[in-house]
Enzyme design. Structure first.
Site, PDB file in Angstrom:
ATOM      1  N   ASP A   1     -13.148   5.647   2.922  1.00  7.23           N
ATOM      2  CA  ASP A   1     -11.731   5.708   3.282  1.00  7.23           C
ATOM      3  C   ASP A   1     -11.397   7.093   3.840  1.00  7.23           C
ATOM      4  OD1 ASP A   1      -8.976   5.808   3.419  1.00  7.23           O
ATOM      5  OD2 ASP A   1      -8.631   5.032   1.403  1.00  7.23           O
TER       6      ASP A   1
ATOM      7  N   LYS B   1       3.150  11.200  -3.387  1.00  9.18           N
ATOM      8  CA  LYS B   1       2.114  10.551  -4.188  1.00  9.18           C
ATOM      9  C   LYS B   1       1.242  11.582  -4.908  1.00  9.18           C
ATOM     10  CE  LYS B   1      -1.441   6.988  -3.567  1.00  9.18           C
ATOM     11  NZ  LYS B   1      -2.120   6.192  -2.535  1.00  9.18           N
TER      12      LYS B   1
ATOM     13  N   GLU C   1      -7.251   0.707  -4.683  1.00  5.40           N
ATOM     14  CA  GLU C   1      -7.280   0.624  -3.218  1.00  5.40           C
ATOM     15  C   GLU C   1      -8.624   0.128  -2.674  1.00  5.40           C
ATOM     16  OE1 GLU C   1      -5.919   4.504  -2.111  1.00  5.40           O
ATOM     17  OE2 GLU C   1      -3.898   4.089  -2.840  1.00  5.40           O
TER      18      GLU C   1
ATOM     19  N   ASP D   1       0.882  -1.163   0.000  1.00  9.73           N
ATOM     20  CA  ASP D   1       0.000   0.000   0.000  1.00  9.73           C
ATOM     21  C   ASP D   1       0.922   1.215   0.000  1.00  9.73           C
ATOM     22  OD1 ASP D   1      -1.689   2.103   0.523  1.00  9.73           O
ATOM     23  OD2 ASP D   1      -2.438   1.329   2.435  1.00  9.73           O
TER      24      ASP D   1
END
Lengths: 624, 107
Positions: free
Chosen positions: A207, A86, A185, A25
């Site tokens: 999330d 990211k 994800e 992850d």
């Protein structure tokens, strides 16, 4: 000596044949690596027992430092310590400006689109920074599993586009990791709970991380996860909960003069109190202030009221995502919670109340994505030979190419399960055309200008033929990671040209959703634009061919009067063509065609005469 | 004839069995393969065969087939940590030499 792991009955691997595969992850704030061992899927800790690796890299004269050590130096050495990389993955230098406050680094002048960050160790691209994070996880995995990795499944947000996925894959390659597959994800979280083993249903993945909120609506159908919609807020997370509570501390303690250190202290205490309230009804928070010690009691009710608005925001994003997915609330069959901030009890209660069903919470929400990736990696590495599960994802946006007039021709439509390959035949537009530019685009809109350009390449060496006679087969191939390669082949001569789509910059988080929305709200406008372009292409075609014909045979076959009349008609059509009324253009094209019919007929007669010149009637009959 | 297990090994086996949700115990065995002749087998047990010998250590059943027992008699199963790596280790008194990595051995 090698240490052994327990295998399933009858599945002990051959010595030296164990295939070590992990799930990674690669997060904005933290990264994790997980593996299946002894029949158990778990994240792997480092030497200090820490599972989370802060996604922070600090560049020094020597080896780069990754993780907690780098994070601790971030304030002291901001230019060489890269956090949240990211957010930069797959972005162009142009996109960076949009990030605003994020850009504290010194960006090197970009050439070719990819941004570089100036550090003491030289220029670093976001891909290289990510590669350093992945390398650190790889070392941890290989030390823990005592062997070389066969490969890894790496997770990416569902909204990541081609460029961002390719950038992630490139980072893995630099780190020496073979990517078994990139996995969305939310899909990974659903897999961790074994939801892929169910028959079908709609799954909502909520999330809530430290700084971002994502909601994904997935549909599971025959083992294929389709992302129906994604939504969220890239600037809303658990950190905002801490700030809300810290703000309350300030009011209660009547603090007015707050420096950065005190502010950090208050936020730190707030964070601690928040975590305590996940397991107890109230908490006593002590403060050591210059004016003496003090303490405050924070109850769950109080905390819940402070964060109420923030949770409401996430729920309205859920509502929008369901609407985009065209799914009713009661169609949602499973709800999965991901992200550390879903430990807050108020979040769980409100999510449960909103979706009217208990969410899955048994797996640590910080680790659930990595665990799902590890399950998938174990499977792809071939460690479970009797399993038939082949997890599929779908294409988030349609892929197509540009045709004459700047129109998009979709070759693979969105939500097609991948991997997939499709081919479509195209032809040439002009006589003797010997090349063709293939412009690959991504998006739902009708005009190329409104879609995202992915790649452009040229097919050369098409043998001279009349317009429309050449047959060019363009094949699109999307692999299991959602990465595209395109090839073009002229069928009569066999000339081939191909390209692996490796775009150097990407789309912003919400742009995919925006692009989809735009395609719906602009449907009518798009339709008109398409019709207009189509008629303009028609008009151009007839004008060009008439011009060529006049140049070739005009002086022989046309009187001065006829020529003038034709030229007037052509000028008229040209005028219409540059306007916006496609119906008028269509009419004009027909009229010009009619007006030039006699000329076409004379040209045909002439060419037959030419062909017959010098041949006897017998020769011709012999051919018939 | 006996096979034993250290408490560390027994603790881990029972934890793994619990998280797996089912299983009667753990199977030890040998089979021919590998670079040095024989290789160890370490698996969960779903079904105990008639000919199997069953030992017990700290409440955990150790299952072994009679042929393997010839090669493993006196073995103690241990659970050890080596840096980040951890796993099971066969302390087998019958081994004459093993390949560099210890995944296969010779008697």
């Amino acid at each position: 000596m090698a240490l052994l792991q327990i295998a399933e009955p009858g599945q002990t691997p051959e010595p030296h044949q164990r295939k070590l595969a992990v799930g990674i992850d690669l997060g904005t704030t933290n990264s994790l690596v997980a593996a299946v061992r002894n029949g158990e899927t778990a994240t792997l800790p480092d030497h200090d027992g820490q599972h989370l690796l802060p996604s922070v890299v600090r560049y020094t004269d020597a080896e780069p430092e990754v993780g907690a050590g780098a994070l601790a130096q971030a304030a002291k050495d901001p230019f060489n310590t890269i956090v949240s990389v990211k957010r930069l993955m797959g972005r162009g230098a142009e996109d960076l400006k949009a990030l605003g406050g994020q850009a504290v680094y010194r960006f090197a002048p970009a050439d070719g689109g990819m941004p570089y960050i100036e550090t003491v160790a030289g220029r670093k691209s976001p891909v290289q920074v990510s590669a350093d994070i992945l390398s650190s996880l790889k070392v941890r995995a290989e030390d823990t599993l005592a062997g070389e990795l066969e490969g890894a499944v790496i997770t990416v947000p569902a909204y990541f586009d081609d460029a961002q996925r390719q950038a992630t894959k490139d980072a893995a390659q630099i780190a020496g990791i073979k990517v078994l597959r990139l996995l969305n994800e939310p899909t990974a979280a659903a897999v961790a709970y074994g939801l892929d083993e169910g028959a079908e249903g709609v799954i909502a993945v909520y999330d809530l991380g430290g700084g971002t909120f994502d909601i994904s609506i997935l549909r599971l159908n025959k083992g294929v996860f389709e992302v129906l919609s994604t939504g969220g807020d890239s600037a809303l997370g658990g950190d905002d909960f801490d700030l809300a509570l810290a703000e309350w501390f300030k009011d209660q303690l009547q603090l007015t003069d707050i420096d950065a250190r005190l502010s950090r202290e208050l936020t730190g205490r707030a964070r601690w109190a928040k975590e305590q309230l996940s397991t107890q009804a109230s908490v006593e928070v002590g403060f050591d202030l210059s004016g003496g010690g003090s303490s405050l009691t924070v109850t769950r009710e109080l905390f819940d009221s402070l964060v109420d608005n923030l949770i409401k925001k996430t729920l309205s994003a859920c509502r929008r995502a369901l609407k985009d997915a065209q799914v009713e609330l009661d169609e949602v069959s499973e709800v999965v919670l991901v992200g550390g901030s879903t430990r807050v009890l108020a979040v769980r209660e409100r999510v449960e109340a909103y979706f009217k069903r208990a969410p899955h919470v048994n797996i640590d929400p910080d680790r659930v994505v990595a665990i799902g990736a590890a399950v998938q990696a174990d499977l792809l590495a071939g460690n479970k030979p009797d399993s038939e599960m082949l997890l599929l994802d779908v294409l988030p946006l349609s892929l197509g190419l540009e045709t004459m007039g700047g129109l998009t021709e979709k070759v693979i439509h969105r939500n097609t399960p991948i991997p997939v390959a499709k081919a479509q035949d195209f032809t040439t537009y002009q006589d003797g055309q010997n090349g063709m530019v293939i412009h690959v685009v991504q998006g739902e809109r009708e005009l190329v200008d409104d879609c995202r350009s992915l790649a452009r390449f040229t097919l050369r060496g098409i043998p001279p033929m009349a317009a429309g006679a050449a047959k060019i087969r363009v094949s699109f191939q999307v692999d299991a990671d959602g990465l595209l390669s395109v090839s073009a082949k002229e069928l009569s001569s066999g000339v081939v040209s191909e390209i692996q789509v490796k775009p150097s910059y990407g789309l912003a988080d919400n742009e995919i959703a925006d692009m989809l929305k735009a395609s719906y709200s602009n449907a009518e406008e798009d339709m008109h634009a398409r019709s207009l372009r189509e008629q303009q292409v028609e008009a151009d075609r007839i004008l060009i061919s008439l011009e060529q014909a006049i140049e070739a045979d005009g002086d022989v076959l046309l009187s001065a009067e006829e020529l003038q009349h034709l030229q007037e008609q052509m000028a008229l059509l040209l005028q219409l063509r540059n306007g916006t009324n496609y119906k008028l253009i269509e009419k004009g094209v027909k009229e010009l065609a009619k007006a030039s019919d006699f000329f076409a007929a004379r040209r045909m007669d002439l060419s037959i005469k030419e062909a017959l010149k010098g041949q006897s009637v017998d020769d011709i009959e012999g051919d018939v | 004839m006996a096979i034993t297990m250290t408490s560390a090994a027994a603790n881990h086996v029972s934890r793994y069995l619990q998280s797996r949700g089912h299983g009667a115990g753990i199977r030890l065995g040998v089979r021919t393969s590998g670079c040095s002749g024989m290789a160890y087998v370490l698996e969960f047990v779903d079904a105990v065969q008639d000919e199997d010998e069953v030992f017990e250590a700290e409440g955990v059943k150790i299952v072994i087939d009679p042929k393997s027992l010839l090669y493993l008699d006196g073995t103690e199963l241990d659970f050890v940590k080596e840096g980040l790596n951890e796993g099971f280790k066969f302390n087998n008194p019958n081994v004459k030499n093993e390949c560099g990595c210890g995944e296969s051995f010779n008697i």
